[in-house]
Design a protein around this motif. Structure first.
Motif, PDB file in Angstrom:
ATOM      1  N   SER A   3      38.563  57.725  33.146  1.00 33.76           N
ATOM      2  CA  SER A   3      38.826  59.129  33.454  1.00 33.76           C
ATOM      3  C   SER A   3      37.584  59.825  33.991  1.00 33.76           C
ATOM      4  N   LYS A   4      36.403  59.479  33.458  1.00 30.34           N
ATOM      5  CA  LYS A   4      35.181  60.066  33.942  1.00 30.34           C
ATOM      6  C   LYS A   4      34.806  59.487  35.300  1.00 30.34           C
ATOM      7  N   THR A   9      22.236  71.488  32.265  1.00 29.42           N
ATOM      8  CA  THR A   9      22.491  72.507  31.246  1.00 29.42           C
ATOM      9  C   THR A   9      21.552  73.669  31.531  1.00 29.42           C
ATOM     10  N   ARG A  47      29.693  74.860  37.739  1.00 33.04           N
ATOM     11  CA  ARG A  47      30.698  73.788  37.677  1.00 33.04           C
ATOM     12  C   ARG A  47      30.122  72.520  37.086  1.00 33.04           C
ATOM     13  N   LYS A  51      36.580  61.258  38.111  1.00 27.67           N
ATOM     14  CA  LYS A  51      36.024  62.582  38.372  1.00 27.67           C
ATOM     15  C   LYS A  51      34.715  62.472  39.132  1.00 27.67           C
ATOM     16  N   GLN A 110      29.825  72.627  33.369  1.00 21.48           N
ATOM     17  CA  GLN A 110      31.074  72.623  32.610  1.00 21.48           C
ATOM     18  C   GLN A 110      31.826  71.300  32.670  1.00 21.48           C
ATOM     19  N   GLU A 111      31.278  70.307  33.348  1.00 24.83           N
ATOM     20  CA  GLU A 111      31.964  69.012  33.439  1.00 24.83           C
ATOM     21  C   GLU A 111      32.015  68.333  32.074  1.00 24.83           C
ATOM     22  N   GLN A 112      32.903  67.359  31.954  1.00 22.01           N
ATOM     23  CA  GLN A 112      33.036  66.616  30.710  1.00 22.01           C
ATOM     24  C   GLN A 112      31.731  65.905  30.344  1.00 22.01           C
ATOM     25  N   ASP A 113      31.048  65.380  31.341  1.00 17.65           N
ATOM     26  CA  ASP A 113      29.739  64.742  31.156  1.00 17.65           C
ATOM     27  C   ASP A 113      28.757  65.506  32.047  1.00 17.65           C
ATOM     28  N   PRO A 114      28.316  66.688  31.609  1.00 22.40           N
ATOM     29  CA  PRO A 114      27.497  67.533  32.485  1.00 22.40           C
ATOM     30  C   PRO A 114      26.161  66.894  32.831  1.00 22.40           C
TER      31      PRO A 114
END
Length: 102
Positions: free
Chosen positions: A93-94, A67, A57, A97, A60-64
């Motif tokens: 938006s970030k 990796t 998870r 989250k 896969q985030e917008q700002d992971p």
């Protein structure tokens, strides 16, 4: 544990504490076991399952913050060079989250 301490947050914290910023899932699990927020009686298989899902998870985030390097089979923490102020500078938006995960 407090409601703000999610399993995702615990795994993120464990990944952040990886020596040199990288390690295997087993390394993340060992650091996760050190958390004061884990309940007693949790076995290694359960911890591994939680860590695996949470790392996927986080990846896969917008700002992971992590990796996966498949050739070496290691997780790499990506936010090591960030300061607290860098997280405050994220677009709204970030921020929402990130806040929902803490």
């Amino acid at each position: 544990r407090p409601p703000s301490v999610t399993l995702l947050a615990l795994v993120r914290d464990a990944a952040a504490r990886l020596p040199g910023g990288e390690g295997s899932r087993a390394d993340v699990c060992e650091l996760l076991k050190e958390s004061q927020y884990l309940i007693g009686g949790v076995n290694d298989a359960q911890i591994s399952q939680v860590a695996s899902g949470a790392l996927d998870r986080l990846h896969q985030e917008q700002d992971p913050c992590v990796t996966y390097e498949s050739e070496r089979k290691v997780w790499i923490y990506l936010h090591a060079d960030r300061q607290a102020s860098d997280f405050h500078a994220l677009p709204l938006s970030k921020k929402s989250k990130v806040a929902s995960l803490l």
